[in-house]
Design an enzyme around this catalytic site. Sequence first.
Site, PDB file in Angstrom:
ATOM      1  N   GLU A 125      -5.148  61.071  67.271  1.00 38.39           N
ATOM      2  CA  GLU A 125      -6.433  60.609  67.805  1.00 38.39           C
ATOM      3  C   GLU A 125      -6.383  59.120  68.089  1.00 38.39           C
ATOM      4  OE1 GLU A 125      -9.390  61.853  64.661  1.00 38.39           O
ATOM      5  OE2 GLU A 125      -7.381  62.409  64.008  1.00 38.39           O
ATOM      6  N   CYS A 138      -8.959  51.927  68.150  1.00 40.75           N
ATOM      7  CA  CYS A 138      -8.287  52.310  66.909  1.00 40.75           C
ATOM      8  C   CYS A 138      -7.193  53.324  67.258  1.00 40.75           C
ATOM      9  CB  CYS A 138      -9.307  52.919  65.952  1.00 40.75           C
ATOM     10  SG  CYS A 138      -8.574  53.551  64.440  1.00 40.75           S
ATOM     11  N   CYS A 145       0.077  62.183  57.749  1.00 39.75           N
ATOM     12  CA  CYS A 145       0.453  61.075  56.866  1.00 39.75           C
ATOM     13  C   CYS A 145       0.927  61.637  55.535  1.00 39.75           C
ATOM     14  CB  CYS A 145      -0.747  60.150  56.647  1.00 39.75           C
ATOM     15  SG  CYS A 145      -0.348  58.685  55.662  1.00 39.75           S
ATOM     16  N   CYS A 149      -3.839  59.846  50.306  1.00 39.96           N
ATOM     17  CA  CYS A 149      -5.069  59.289  49.738  1.00 39.96           C
ATOM     18  C   CYS A 149      -6.098  60.425  49.654  1.00 39.96           C
ATOM     19  CB  CYS A 149      -5.601  58.165  50.629  1.00 39.96           C
ATOM     20  SG  CYS A 149      -4.399  56.855  50.887  1.00 39.96           S
ATOM     21  N   CYS A 152      -9.077  61.000  52.223  1.00 39.36           N
ATOM     22  CA  CYS A 152      -8.713  60.937  53.646  1.00 39.36           C
ATOM     23  C   CYS A 152      -8.315  62.317  54.158  1.00 39.36           C
ATOM     24  CB  CYS A 152      -7.551  59.963  53.813  1.00 39.36           C
ATOM     25  SG  CYS A 152      -6.825  60.005  55.449  1.00 39.36           S
ATOM     26  N   CYS A 368     -10.804  59.034  59.687  1.00 35.39           N
ATOM     27  CA  CYS A 368      -9.520  59.249  60.373  1.00 35.39           C
ATOM     28  C   CYS A 368      -8.978  60.637  60.069  1.00 35.39           C
ATOM     29  CB  CYS A 368      -8.515  58.170  60.005  1.00 35.39           C
ATOM     30  SG  CYS A 368      -7.766  58.337  58.405  1.00 35.39           S
TER      31      CYS A 368
HETATM   32  S1  SF4 Z   1      -5.974  56.638  54.330  1.00 33.48           S
HETATM   33 FE1  SF4 Z   1      -5.099  58.533  55.185  1.00 33.48          FE
HETATM   34  S2  SF4 Z   1      -3.910  57.890  56.980  1.00 33.48           S
HETATM   35 FE2  SF4 Z   1      -4.300  56.048  55.717  1.00 33.48          FE
HETATM   36  S3  SF4 Z   1      -2.497  55.880  54.353  1.00 33.48           S
HETATM   37 FE3  SF4 Z   1      -4.049  57.063  53.216  1.00 33.48          FE
HETATM   38  S4  SF4 Z   1      -3.547  59.225  53.693  1.00 33.48           S
HETATM   39 FE4  SF4 Z   1      -2.492  57.954  55.213  1.00 33.48          FE
END
Ligand code: SF4
Length: 392
Positions: A125, A138, A145, A149, A152, A368
């Site tokens: 995206e 952005c 990823c 986290c 997220c 995100c």
């Molecule tokens: S917030 Fe999401 S995209 Fe960013 S580093 Fe953590 S897991 Fe990865």
Amino acid sequence: MAAENQRAAACYHECKMPANDTHLPVNLLGQSAEELRAFMQSLSEPAYRGAQIYRALYAERRFDVAKMSNLPVALRERLAREACIALPQIVRRYRSGDGTLRYVLALPAAESGTGTKLTKPATVEAVFMPEENRQTICISTQAGCAVDCHFCLTATLGLIRNLTSGEIIGQVLIALEENRATLKPQTNVVLMGQGEPLLNYEPVTAALRILLDPNGMAITPKHTTLSTSGIIPGIDRLGCEKIRPKLAISLNASSDEQRDKIMPINRKYPIEDLLAACARYPLRPWEHLTFEYVLLGGFNDAPEDARRVAKLLANLRAKVNLIPWNPGELPYRKPDEARSEEFRRILDDKGVRAFVRYSRGQDVMAACGQLALLESAAPRAASSLEQISPAQ
Ligand code: SF4
């Protein structure tokens, strides 16, 4: 622009990497001025033609070699056969009530001349946020990823693959070109979409060199921010780069115990080590570090958290962006406005500049990775958002 997209889509299928497979078109997107000069020399053309292509592609955003009017006709015809500009393909656009545009972009697999897969197809995206005197774009640096986290949604995808420098640059080019008629004088670029930029270091820094080059895309370092979850070797390495953006650190907790629970990367790079890396990061005179702090209601938004954060950041040239949790499907609640404001006030009173930022485009799944998740898991759910046609 619709025609440009069709051309890009056509190029998409024809254009394969790498550049040294002579029977395949060479993808010009993502190549530096030096690489384009070398490519021209490999075609027995003068090297300065590479600088002309560089300018036409990145500064003038000409995505069709036939329209690079600064090149002789014979060279344009040759490039049309032997090269291409493989922009990401717009799969869908969504417009939010606040004007934010979210693009779902397909990235093709790249193959070598022997049919070997170099990369697999992926979806990412990019977001375009118009404001009164500027726009902010952005972009993603990885598909999915691996950092995991817990607040997220991108994390739930896992790492699909790293993006190439061309795929990173291509997101900015597409967002600018799509909105060419309404662009404001200033463009901000934030590397805060899918992915951890410092875990895809070489392509990200190659893309940044083109983005920040006055002869390339001419975005200024002051208006470009790379956000990291706190990859210490990457922070140290970035500090040594001559050309680099501003740095933002995703902190999100006031203690190791708390951060371990939501950011497993903290076990590898704990807060004390991370802040030591921040302290030795060579800030330019005009620069400060930004710490992002997602306020997760009932978890990390208490006044004592604010006091601990103020203590942690006391000796750094830093500001804090407080981002009230944008409710999604994950198990946190949105903190109320009064609590967010109190958190900000405590930081401010203790000499740490802090701002509450409400993330834009919430009605188009602004956290995100949310759209990509919908696209991959439930295309029908995504289609319930306002989707706009290329003509709108
Ligand atoms: S917030 Fe999401 S995209 Fe960013 S580093 Fe953590 S897991 Fe990865």
